[in-house]
Write an enzyme that holds these catalytic residues in place. Structure first.
Site: not given
Ligand code: ZN
Length: 202
Positions: A94, A97, A135, A163
Site C-alpha cells: 500500500c 503505509h 487497491q 490489508h
Molecule cells: Zn495502508
C-alpha cells in the site's frame, strides 16, 4: 541508469533492476537506527542488504513494460463468448503505509478481434501489483491494460484484498476483505453482462 541482474536470496529468483541497491541499503540501515535499533548487531548485519533487494523485487513492476509482457501471446478471436480468469493471486504494497496488501484478482472480458494467452493475465496483474498501490487503482490499471492490448467489447476486473496496514494497526477487523472493481465497455454499459461476470465469481 545502469541495468544489472541481482538475485533475490529469499526466493532464488533472478531479475533485472535499475534500483540503486547501495543507496537503498544505506537508507535501510539509517531507518533501523531511527526506529531505535542497532544495525551493527549480529541479527541485523545483513538486513539492509536484504531489504534493498526485497524492495527492488517488490517494486519491479515499475520497470516492466506491457508490450513486452504480452508479446507473442495475442491471437485472433474465434468467438465472442465471455472469458473469465478467476483467482489470480497478487501481492502488493500500500502506498500509504508501505505495508502489504494481497488477495485475488478476477478478470472477465468479451473479445473483439483479439484474445490473450491465459497465462498473460497473471503477468499483467503482477506488473501492476509490484508497485506502490491502492487497491482501487490496481483494478483500474489492470482493466485499462487489457482494454489497450485487446480492444475487447468490454472488460471487468474485481480485486479482493486484505490489508495488513489496516489489520496490524487495528483499524479493521481481522479477516475482513476489501473488494474493488473496474468495468469498461459493455461491462459498464450492460447490467446483464456485468451480472453474468459477477455470477462466475460466486
Ligand atoms: Zn495502508
Amino acid at each position: 541508469m545502469e541495468r544489472k541482474m541481482i538475485e533475490v536470496e529469499e526466493t532464488g529468483l533472478t531479475f533485472e533492476t535499475e534500483v540503486d541497491l547501495d543507496r537503498l541499503k544505506a537508507l535501510a540501515a539509517e531507518w533501523l537506527t531511527l526506529i531505535g535499533e542497532n544495525p551493527e548487531r549480529e541479527g541485523l548485519l545483513r538486513t539492509p542488504e536484504r531489504v534493498a533487494k526485497a524492495w527492488a523485487f517488490l517494486t519491479r513492476g515499475y520497470r516492466q513494460d506491457l508490450a513486452e509482457i504480452v508479446n507473442g501471446a495475442v491471437f485472433p478471436a474465434e468467438g465472442s463468448e465471455m472469458v473469465v480468469v478467476k483467482g489470480i493471486e497478487f501481492y502488493s504494497m500500500c502506498e500509504h503505509h508501505l505495508l502489504p496488501f494481497f488477495g485475488q484478482v478476477h478478470i472477465g472480458y468479451i473479445p473483439g478481434r483479439k484474445i490473450l494467452g491465459l497465462s498473460k493475465f497473471a503477468r499483467i496483474v503482477d506488473m501492476f501489483a509490484r508497485r506502490l498501490q491502492v487497491q482501487e487503482r490496481l483494478a483500474v490499471q489492470v482493466a485499462e491494460a487489457i482494454q489497450e492490448v485487446l480492444e475487447p467489447q468490454g472488460v471487468g476486473v474485481v480485486v479482493e484484498g486484505v490489508h495488513l496496514c489496516m489489520m496490524m494497526r487495528g483499524v479493521e477487523k481481522q479477516h475482513s476483505r476489501t473488494i474493488t472493481s473496474a468495468m469498461l465497455g459493455v461491462f459498464r454499459e450492460s447490467q446483464k453482462t456485468r451480472e453474468e461476470f459477477l455470477s462466475h465469481l460466486k
